[in-house]
Design an enzyme around this catalytic site. Sequence first.
Site, PDB file in Angstrom:
ATOM      1  N   SER A 124       3.700  -8.308 -19.321  1.00  0.00           N
ATOM      2  CA  SER A 124       3.157  -8.654 -18.005  1.00  0.00           C
ATOM      3  C   SER A 124       2.417  -9.982 -17.993  1.00  0.00           C
ATOM      4  O   SER A 124       1.713 -10.335 -18.951  1.00  0.00           O
ATOM      5  CB  SER A 124       2.194  -7.559 -17.539  1.00  0.00           C
ATOM      6  N   GLY A 142       0.796  -1.226   0.000  1.00  0.00           N
ATOM      7  CA  GLY A 142       0.000   0.000   0.000  1.00  0.00           C
ATOM      8  C   GLY A 142       0.825   1.271   0.000  1.00  0.00           C
ATOM      9  O   GLY A 142       0.279   2.359  -0.169  1.00  0.00           O
ATOM     10  N   GLU A 151       3.239   3.497  -2.009  1.00  0.00           N
ATOM     11  CA  GLU A 151       3.540   3.617  -3.432  1.00  0.00           C
ATOM     12  C   GLU A 151       5.048   3.633  -3.678  1.00  0.00           C
ATOM     13  O   GLU A 151       5.743   4.551  -3.262  1.00  0.00           O
ATOM     14  CB  GLU A 151       2.912   4.899  -3.992  1.00  0.00           C
ATOM     15  N   HIS A 198      -0.644  -1.053 -13.641  1.00  0.00           N
ATOM     16  CA  HIS A 198      -0.147  -0.318 -14.806  1.00  0.00           C
ATOM     17  C   HIS A 198      -1.136   0.747 -15.272  1.00  0.00           C
ATOM     18  O   HIS A 198      -0.729   1.827 -15.716  1.00  0.00           O
ATOM     19  CB  HIS A 198       0.175  -1.293 -15.944  1.00  0.00           C
ATOM     20  N   GLY A 218       6.409   1.103  -6.616  1.00  0.00           N
ATOM     21  CA  GLY A 218       6.606   0.556  -7.956  1.00  0.00           C
ATOM     22  C   GLY A 218       6.379   1.559  -9.069  1.00  0.00           C
ATOM     23  O   GLY A 218       7.162   1.627 -10.032  1.00  0.00           O
TER      24      GLY A 218
END
Length: 505
Positions: A337, A308, A310, A435, A312
């Site tokens: 992916s 949770g 942030e 994404h 990535g």
Amino acid sequence: MTPFHLCTAARSLLKSYRHRAVLKTVQQGLRVWEFRNMYPCTSIAWHNSMEEILRKTVAPFPSYEMRDKSPPPPESNSLEFMHFYKSLEKEQKLEFLEKLSYDFGVDHRWASDLAAKLLDTQGRDVATILQVEDRLRYSLTPRYRQLLTHISRVQGGVKFLVDLRADLIELASSKITDSPHMRDLNSTLKSLLSEWFSVGLLQLERITWQSPCEILQKISQYEAVHPVRNWTDIKRRVGPYRRCYAFTHASMPGEPLVVLHVALTEDIANNIQGIVREFSTLDTDEDVNKINAAIFYSISSTQAGLQGVELGNYLIKRVVRELQSEFPHMAQFSSLSPIPGFSLWLQGALGQHKKEGRAIELLSEQEWREVEDVTGAAPGAPAMEALRRLISTSEWIRSDRLIRALEPALMRLCAWYLYGEKRRGYALNPVANFHLQNGATMWRLNWQADTSPRGMANSCGIMVNYRYFLQETSPNSAAYLQNKVIKASEQVMGLVSQFQKSSKL
């Protein structure tokens, strides 16, 4: 209302308040009684030790006037708390954290009094109102927050708190406890970690074959998307035409927090086999003319306690800037992916359509005939069951005829799973949701892109490219987060349209 009625109402309210307080105490006592009966080995000495360590390490909450003047507790308190917690078994950790969150949280009566006072000051001057608001804000701080902050300042303290939150998340997900006080403890700790791990405090490191052995080993262990088989494999993933980046934090030296693997290619890759199995020796010189695209083929968060927080999305943005600096001509950025959960969703869809008598809608008549011919199953329910068995065992990959027959059906079903299946209006698939939040476009589905046993079991071998058009990521992200609009390519929308027509949606 008369004074008599006011008095009666006040007494009734007080009686109700006392009743709730007694009920709360009884419920807490029942939880302790249930725990002791469930785990009879828990001794009185353990409970005494727990209460003693909490009394000693959780400092009294300073008054509002003394909030900036109270001396910090000795470092030994934090170290003692950490040592005690690490020595506990899982069941003991649960009771310990419940007591910490329940007994050392917000002083609700103090907060209620200040809330009432704030209402009374609404007609006063702005300075008075702001001061009361500040007092109320201070009163809403859990007492244990100070302890967590002090722990973060000792050596190994931040890592300890990350692991402690991982325990909280595990306890919550296992449904062992649904305590609102535990949820508040988790929320408070997440808020602190979000501050400590803000992107400005993170270091971007490129991992190479010259990186410390311990780091390379951890990169291998943490790889969650395409497992690293051996040292040769990790050597390949940090060698020529490959890049590996990680975010690190000064408070957790030697610990990569989130890791991104990148392949440098001529075109946007459509299968993973060519990326993870292709080998270049370390002395191979990279030909810049063959590097036109960056493929993000694996991103792994290594710390469960940072769930949770942030990280990535910021890592991808930083890596894009890094690659643009190294290769100014590079203009293509895309993920390759996996699609975890597609096969499971497909099994459920087949079962639901069979139950509703709509199985024929999922495949065309020609596709069903191919399944019946290859499997020898009779039309209808037997053919449906044969298809479910083929998908669950991945046996269909052995038949060229079935591969050709199932491709159009599985591709349109997968497109609908990614684009049409939602949770609270957002993409159900977690990788898609990640994404799309970053502003990527759902660009291309790739058939037989991952034929490994894992890839077949998870998504029938299908993978997807999420394309990052740098000028569009911000508006795409805003449209998705605010209006739940998914940006998708013509290929994806064409497959979605085919599914809708066949399923009569």
